[in-house]
Design an enzyme around this catalytic site. Sequence first.
Site, PDB file in Angstrom:
ATOM      1  N   ARG A  71      -5.299   0.894  -6.806  1.00 34.66           N
ATOM      2  CA  ARG A  71      -4.016   1.452  -6.340  1.00 34.66           C
ATOM      3  C   ARG A  71      -3.552   2.588  -7.236  1.00 34.66           C
ATOM      4  O   ARG A  71      -2.825   3.472  -6.815  1.00 34.66           O
ATOM      5  CB  ARG A  71      -2.927   0.361  -6.334  1.00 34.66           C
ATOM      6  CG  ARG A  71      -3.122  -0.723  -5.310  1.00 34.66           C
ATOM      7  CD  ARG A  71      -1.823  -1.516  -5.155  1.00 34.66           C
ATOM      8  NE  ARG A  71      -2.042  -2.814  -4.533  1.00 34.66           N
ATOM      9  CZ  ARG A  71      -2.135  -3.020  -3.216  1.00 34.66           C
ATOM     10  NH1 ARG A  71      -2.048  -2.014  -2.399  1.00 34.66           N
ATOM     11  NH2 ARG A  71      -2.318  -4.234  -2.733  1.00 34.66           N
ATOM     12  N   GLU A 100       4.166   4.027   6.270  1.00 31.73           N
ATOM     13  CA  GLU A 100       2.932   3.241   6.182  1.00 31.73           C
ATOM     14  C   GLU A 100       1.924   3.928   5.275  1.00 31.73           C
ATOM     15  O   GLU A 100       1.882   5.155   5.202  1.00 31.73           O
ATOM     16  CB  GLU A 100       2.286   3.125   7.576  1.00 31.73           C
ATOM     17  CG  GLU A 100       2.851   2.048   8.464  1.00 31.73           C
ATOM     18  CD  GLU A 100       2.266   0.672   8.157  1.00 31.73           C
ATOM     19  OE1 GLU A 100       1.654   0.490   7.086  1.00 31.73           O
ATOM     20  OE2 GLU A 100       2.439  -0.207   9.005  1.00 31.73           O
ATOM     21  N   ASP A 101       1.051   3.132   4.665  1.00 33.36           N
ATOM     22  CA  ASP A 101      -0.077   3.718   3.926  1.00 33.36           C
ATOM     23  C   ASP A 101      -1.177   4.161   4.877  1.00 33.36           C
ATOM     24  O   ASP A 101      -1.697   5.259   4.776  1.00 33.36           O
ATOM     25  CB  ASP A 101      -0.621   2.757   2.854  1.00 33.36           C
ATOM     26  CG  ASP A 101      -1.029   1.398   3.415  1.00 33.36           C
ATOM     27  OD1 ASP A 101      -0.711   1.070   4.583  1.00 33.36           O
ATOM     28  OD2 ASP A 101      -1.679   0.638   2.675  1.00 33.36           O
ATOM     29  N   ASP A 123      -5.502  -0.290  -1.940  1.00 34.01           N
ATOM     30  CA  ASP A 123      -6.358  -1.097  -2.810  1.00 34.01           C
ATOM     31  C   ASP A 123      -7.618  -1.577  -2.121  1.00 34.01           C
ATOM     32  O   ASP A 123      -7.764  -1.497  -0.901  1.00 34.01           O
ATOM     33  CB  ASP A 123      -5.598  -2.327  -3.300  1.00 34.01           C
ATOM     34  CG  ASP A 123      -5.501  -3.409  -2.224  1.00 34.01           C
ATOM     35  OD1 ASP A 123      -5.231  -3.069  -1.053  1.00 34.01           O
ATOM     36  OD2 ASP A 123      -5.723  -4.584  -2.545  1.00 34.01           O
ATOM     37  N   ASP A 166      -4.827   1.700  10.928  1.00 36.19           N
ATOM     38  CA  ASP A 166      -6.254   1.467  11.213  1.00 36.19           C
ATOM     39  C   ASP A 166      -6.347   1.004  12.674  1.00 36.19           C
ATOM     40  O   ASP A 166      -6.362   1.831  13.583  1.00 36.19           O
ATOM     41  CB  ASP A 166      -6.745   0.421  10.195  1.00 36.19           C
ATOM     42  CG  ASP A 166      -8.219   0.104  10.301  1.00 36.19           C
ATOM     43  OD1 ASP A 166      -9.017   1.015  10.483  1.00 36.19           O
ATOM     44  OD2 ASP A 166      -8.572  -1.091  10.202  1.00 36.19           O
ATOM     45  N   THR A 167      -6.303  -0.298  12.930  1.00 37.16           N
ATOM     46  CA  THR A 167      -6.251  -0.754  14.331  1.00 37.16           C
ATOM     47  C   THR A 167      -4.885  -0.467  14.953  1.00 37.16           C
ATOM     48  O   THR A 167      -4.756  -0.386  16.169  1.00 37.16           O
ATOM     49  CB  THR A 167      -6.502  -2.268  14.424  1.00 37.16           C
ATOM     50  OG1 THR A 167      -5.452  -2.949  13.727  1.00 37.16           O
ATOM     51  CG2 THR A 167      -7.854  -2.648  13.847  1.00 37.16           C
ATOM     52  N   GLY A 168      -3.869  -0.380  14.114  1.00 32.54           N
ATOM     53  CA  GLY A 168      -2.501  -0.186  14.593  1.00 32.54           C
ATOM     54  C   GLY A 168      -1.742  -1.487  14.784  1.00 32.54           C
ATOM     55  O   GLY A 168      -0.537  -1.477  15.056  1.00 32.54           O
ATOM     56  N   THR A 189      -0.758  -3.852  12.665  1.00 32.42           N
ATOM     57  CA  THR A 189       0.318  -4.113  11.702  1.00 32.42           C
ATOM     58  C   THR A 189       1.545  -3.262  12.022  1.00 32.42           C
ATOM     59  O   THR A 189       2.676  -3.749  12.034  1.00 32.42           O
ATOM     60  CB  THR A 189      -0.170  -3.806  10.266  1.00 32.42           C
ATOM     61  OG1 THR A 189      -1.389  -4.505  10.047  1.00 32.42           O
ATOM     62  CG2 THR A 189       0.852  -4.226   9.230  1.00 32.42           C
ATOM     63  N   GLY A 240       0.782  -1.238   0.000  1.00 32.94           N
ATOM     64  CA  GLY A 240       0.000   0.000   0.000  1.00 32.94           C
ATOM     65  C   GLY A 240       0.808   1.279   0.000  1.00 32.94           C
ATOM     66  O   GLY A 240       0.349   2.303  -0.497  1.00 32.94           O
TER      67      GLY A 240
END
Length: 178
Positions: free
Chosen positions: A166, A100-101, A160, A104-106, A108, A45
């Site tokens: 993308r 990072e792209d 994506d 979200d939850t963090g 990753t 991403g």
Amino acid sequence: MKLPDEIDCVLFDAKAIADRVGELGRFIDIAYAGKGLVAIGVLKGAFIFTADLVRKINVPVEIDFVELASYMVDTKRSGEIVLEQDVEIKIKGRDILIIEDIVDTGLTTRFLIDHINIQEPASVEVCTLLYKPARQRVDVPLSYVGFEIDDVFAVGYGLDYGGKYRNLPDIVSLTSAS
Ligand code: 5GP
């Protein structure tokens, strides 16, 4: 470029993105003045964001990539994260900037910070293009944030949905995936 029908709205157009990427580059230049950095783009991403951001950084920068997969169970992420491709550059003693792209939850980003910290860098910071504060589940220190967004599903500029979108120059939200 004609936008697909399932696009809800344009969140950030190409001009707004370019302006913000330029600003982030200037902040990073100031923070790493006199020492340089290793930029680690998170595939897939962040490939476009990484390519644009590093060209706005004037201090010495080495560039590498990692690829992470976060697994899905019944359309929800299981929380299991797998390192598909590791960094090749030696991290020990280096100043690392993860690119990072989206956070979200963090989960990753947290996984990646922990993975890099094992290799004893001098420092680890995170630059994310997008951040969804309402969805965050774990604590991740974000030094540089392009844009905060609500709980929508964003695509374009590298992000994506099912492998598509993308290549959109703008960041848009999808009606069908949110
Ligand atoms: P996390 O929840 O671990 O912070 O994010 C995991 C991954 O989910 C991100 O790297 C990204 O690939 C995907 N993701 C989360 N939110 C979105 C979104 O709004 N759009 C897209 N395209 N991917 C997302």
